[in-house]
Every structure is written in C-alpha cells, then in structure tokens.
Design a protein around this motif. Structure first.
Motif, PDB file in Angstrom:
ATOM      1  N   UNK A 190      73.110  52.206  -1.989  1.00  0.00           N
ATOM      2  CA  UNK A 190      71.877  52.139  -2.776  1.00  0.00           C
ATOM      3  C   UNK A 190      71.517  53.515  -3.341  1.00  0.00           C
ATOM      4  N   UNK A 191      71.083  53.528  -4.586  1.00  0.00           N
ATOM      5  CA  UNK A 191      70.758  54.791  -5.249  1.00  0.00           C
ATOM      6  C   UNK A 191      69.250  55.052  -5.238  1.00  0.00           C
ATOM      7  N   UNK A 192      68.902  56.319  -5.335  1.00  0.00           N
ATOM      8  CA  UNK A 192      67.508  56.705  -5.465  1.00  0.00           C
ATOM      9  C   UNK A 192      66.734  56.782  -4.169  1.00  0.00           C
ATOM     10  N   UNK A 193      67.428  56.688  -3.030  1.00  0.00           N
ATOM     11  CA  UNK A 193      66.730  56.713  -1.742  1.00  0.00           C
ATOM     12  C   UNK A 193      67.154  57.887  -0.867  1.00  0.00           C
ATOM     13  N   UNK A 194      67.892  58.856  -1.421  1.00  0.00           N
ATOM     14  CA  UNK A 194      68.390  59.967  -0.614  1.00  0.00           C
ATOM     15  C   UNK A 194      67.309  60.941  -0.187  1.00  0.00           C
ATOM     16  N   UNK A 195      66.398  61.278  -1.091  1.00  0.00           N
ATOM     17  CA  UNK A 195      65.311  62.206  -0.766  1.00  0.00           C
ATOM     18  C   UNK A 195      64.166  61.408  -0.159  1.00  0.00           C
ATOM     19  N   UNK A 196      63.258  62.072   0.527  1.00  0.00           N
ATOM     20  CA  UNK A 196      62.070  61.325   0.955  1.00  0.00           C
ATOM     21  C   UNK A 196      61.422  60.682  -0.271  1.00  0.00           C
ATOM     22  N   UNK A 197      61.348  59.364  -0.238  1.00  0.00           N
ATOM     23  CA  UNK A 197      60.882  58.586  -1.375  1.00  0.00           C
ATOM     24  C   UNK A 197      59.813  57.616  -0.920  1.00  0.00           C
ATOM     25  N   UNK A 198      58.791  57.436  -1.718  1.00  0.00           N
ATOM     26  CA  UNK A 198      57.727  56.475  -1.422  1.00  0.00           C
ATOM     27  C   UNK A 198      58.232  55.085  -1.793  1.00  0.00           C
ATOM     28  N   UNK A 226      55.508  53.152   2.633  1.00  0.00           N
ATOM     29  CA  UNK A 226      55.991  54.140   3.597  1.00  0.00           C
ATOM     30  C   UNK A 226      56.895  55.139   2.875  1.00  0.00           C
ATOM     31  N   UNK A 227      57.241  56.206   3.581  1.00  0.00           N
ATOM     32  CA  UNK A 227      58.199  57.193   3.088  1.00  0.00           C
ATOM     33  C   UNK A 227      59.559  56.949   3.739  1.00  0.00           C
ATOM     34  N   UNK A 228      60.631  57.140   2.977  1.00  0.00           N
ATOM     35  CA  UNK A 228      61.962  57.107   3.573  1.00  0.00           C
ATOM     36  C   UNK A 228      62.162  58.399   4.347  1.00  0.00           C
ATOM     37  N   UNK A 229      62.874  58.315   5.470  1.00  0.00           N
ATOM     38  CA  UNK A 229      63.094  59.484   6.322  1.00  0.00           C
ATOM     39  C   UNK A 229      64.538  59.949   6.319  1.00  0.00           C
ATOM     40  N   UNK A 230      65.475  59.051   6.008  1.00  0.00           N
ATOM     41  CA  UNK A 230      66.900  59.384   6.005  1.00  0.00           C
ATOM     42  C   UNK A 230      67.555  58.767   4.779  1.00  0.00           C
ATOM     43  N   UNK A 231      68.737  59.235   4.411  1.00  0.00           N
ATOM     44  CA  UNK A 231      69.495  58.546   3.370  1.00  0.00           C
ATOM     45  C   UNK A 231      69.976  57.197   3.905  1.00  0.00           C
ATOM     46  N   UNK A 232      70.309  56.263   3.019  1.00  0.00           N
ATOM     47  CA  UNK A 232      70.847  54.972   3.473  1.00  0.00           C
ATOM     48  C   UNK A 232      72.166  55.158   4.226  1.00  0.00           C
TER      49      UNK A 232
END
Length: 104
Positions: free
Chosen positions: A40-48, A65-71
């Motif tokens: 999945x793309x676009x989720x590597x950095x902390x993302x809302x 929520x915020x993402x904490x890790x890359x997929x």
C-alpha cells in the motif's frame, strides 16, 4: 509457497506461511479476492487515517488515528499497519484522510 510457479514474496522477500495462513489465502481467492502483490502506498510516514479495528477486550471500533509504522506483510498474506492505540489494523481497513478531513 509458490503461486503460478513463482515464490510468494509480495514484500520483496520470502514470506513464511503457516497452514492456517495458507488456508486463509485460499479461502480469500475462492471468494474472488486477488492475492496482494503491491505494498500500500502513502502510509509510510505518520499519516492521519480513518481506520476500523477489532480489539480483543474493547470490541470493534473506528476512528481517526495516526499511523505509527509502515505497512508490513503478515503471514496471512495481507498488509497490516500499526496505528494509535496501539492497534494493529489491516491496510484494507484504513483510508488516508484528505487535507480537509485531517484538519477537523
């Protein structure tokens, strides 16, 4: 595990699968789901994101929520990501928010 004569390694490396994980993959394919082949793309950095989750103690839920890790590719052949909580959710259950949605 080989699929169409090639080793199953959608994350660029071999993925060890248990018998239960292989059974889950086969059931998904029978149900019409395509094996995951791209990260999945676009989720590597902390993302809302807006995510849905199942918690063992609290039941299921959803929220911003915020993402904490890359997929990462799980043994079940699905892409997973850690989000606030900490919660481990399937990337299929995560939607990246637009700029307008993230400001709210």
């Amino acid at each position: 595990m080989k699929i169409n004569g090639r080793w199953h390694c959608p994350d660029g490396k071999y993925t060890a699968l248990s018998a239960d994980a292989v059974a889950a993959l086969v059931l998904d394919w029978i149900g019409g789901k395509v094996p995951p082949d791209q990260r999945p793309e676009g989720l590597d950095k902390p993302t809302r994101v807006f995510a849905h989750w199942d918690d063992d103690g609290d039941g299921s839920g959803c929220g911003t929520v915020w993402t904490k890790t890359p997929p990462h590719l799980g043994a079940d052949g699905r892409w997973w990501i850690w989000v606030d909580g900490p919660r481990l959710v399937r990337c299929d259950d995560v939607r990246k928010l637009t700029r307008q949605e993230a400001r709210k």
